[in-house]
Design a protein around this motif. Structure first.
Motif, PDB file in Angstrom:
ATOM      1  N   GLU A 177       0.841  -1.194   0.000  1.00 23.33           N
ATOM      2  CA  GLU A 177       0.000   0.000   0.000  1.00 23.33           C
ATOM      3  C   GLU A 177       0.875   1.243   0.000  1.00 23.33           C
ATOM      4  OE1 GLU A 177      -2.288   0.464   3.610  1.00 23.33           O
ATOM      5  OE2 GLU A 177      -0.980  -0.944   4.657  1.00 23.33           O
ATOM      6  N   LYS A 243      -3.285  -3.281  -2.253  1.00 21.31           N
ATOM      7  CA  LYS A 243      -4.330  -3.239  -1.225  1.00 21.31           C
ATOM      8  C   LYS A 243      -5.480  -2.310  -1.615  1.00 21.31           C
ATOM      9  CE  LYS A 243      -4.796  -2.841   3.815  1.00 21.31           C
ATOM     10  NZ  LYS A 243      -4.068  -2.565   5.087  1.00 21.31           N
ATOM     11  N   GLU A 244      -5.183  -1.221  -2.328  1.00 24.76           N
ATOM     12  CA  GLU A 244      -6.202  -0.219  -2.657  1.00 24.76           C
ATOM     13  C   GLU A 244      -6.994  -0.599  -3.910  1.00 24.76           C
ATOM     14  OE1 GLU A 244      -2.937   0.675  -2.201  1.00 24.76           O
ATOM     15  OE2 GLU A 244      -2.804   2.354  -0.799  1.00 24.76           O
TER      16      GLU A 244
END
Length: 329
Positions: A177, A243-244
């Motif tokens: 991230e 992650k995003e």
């Protein structure tokens, strides 16, 4: 003057054996710089050594305050730069004029902006780690995408097959991230490890080409991944997000990144084993080839900018690796 122009035309067309068109030239203290429809030529006045750079392999060009020009080009290990002393202000203006005639060709960069210098020179792709990109939460450590290429780091886990290789990479990348200062560096390293590991698994008679294309969302807005299609190749188009990323909605949130990976069919007498990938989003449309090709391009849609951070190719044409950055116009 006419004799000089004719001489330069012979250089860019190789005495009319190459299909190219002379555009203009600039005489600097150290180099003769010639622009053609397809290339930028720089010829050292002392050694007479020519360097021919196609416009699409040039990442960006910076007109520096000391009356010099920095030409940055994509290479197998990331972007490398050449600096040329232009000399007089007249030469500086002439060279700038030549560049304005090549808008859109440098780095195959396309943007919807009225700022000619920005879209032409791509100078804002220089040192992106120092830029305040919307969605990137931590200031990134300086990194050149492609600089890991050629290095080898042994994987801790044993790789059983193709899918296992991708799943291992997926498990690592999904935890990355932009809150980490090494986010860019880790993305690049993971992509190279995937490409390199693929080459280790598929070697000798089982060798197949592979292609990896990464996207970073620095626009501050959600990017909807509409489709990722392998037009030519021998595998599905696998996606490996950070992650995003919303897997259910197919949305890459600000500060997120995603890697697309695929491979070609086994080369034979009847097929080359080439790869051609097409990606469509609400921010850009792009095409990627496993070999150097003018068809490799990223075209921004209204309201966005997109530029290549890396275009790396294996000299033996077994792999290609790309990274692009999406920003708000």
């Amino acid at each position: 003057m006419m004799k000089e122009v004719l001489k330069h035309k012979k250089i860019v067309t190789a005495s009319e054996s190459v299909d190219d068109v002379y555009i203009g030239h600039v005489n600097t203290p150290t180099h003769l710089m010639i622009a053609s429809e397809q290339c930028l030529w720089t010829i050292d006045r002392h050694t007479r050594q020519p360097l021919c750079l196609s416009w699409d392999e040039i990442s960006h060009i910076i007109m520096r305050k000391d009356s010099s020009v920095q030409v940055s080009v994509f290479s197998q290990t990331g972007v490398r730069s050449f600096v040329y002393k232009v000399g007089t202000m007249s030469n500086f203006v002439d060279f700038y004029h030549i560049l304005t005639m090549q808008v859109g060709k440098v780095g195959k960069f396309s943007s919807n902006t009225s700022n000619l210098e920005r879209s032409m020179l791509n100078y804002d792709l220089e040192n992106i780690s120092e830029q305040n990109l919307p969605g990137i939460k931590a200031k990134q450590k300086a990194h050149v995408f492609g600089s890991f290429n050629g290095r080898w780091k042994s994987l801790k886990a044993v790789t059983k097959d193709d899918i296992d290789l991708i799943e291992q990479c997926f498990e690592r990348v999904k935890h990355l991230e932009s809150e980490s200062t090494t986010f860019f560096k880790s993305l690049d390293e993971e992509t190279w490890m995937l490409v390199k590991s693929w080459g280790q698994v598929h070697s000798g008679l089982s060798s197949r080409r592979c292609l990896a294309a990464g996207i970073i969302n620095g626009s501050g807005h959600d990017i909807q991944i509409k489709s990722s299609i392998l037009v030519e190749g021998g595998s599905p188009c696998y996606s490996i997000p950070s992650k995003e990323f919303d897997q259910e909605q197919g949305v890459l949130h600000p500060g997120g990144a995603i890697i697309f990976f695929c491979w070609g069919a086994l080369p034979s007498l009847t097929q080359s084993g080439n790869i051609f990938m097409h990606i469509e989003t609400n921010a850009f449309v792009s095409d990627f080839s496993a070999r150097k090709s003018k068809e490799t391009i990223a075209m921004a849609l209204p309201g966005f900018q997109v530029g290549f951070l890396e275009k790396s190719y294996d000299e033996k044409k077994w792999w290609a690796k790309y990274w692009i950055l999406v920003r708000k116009a």
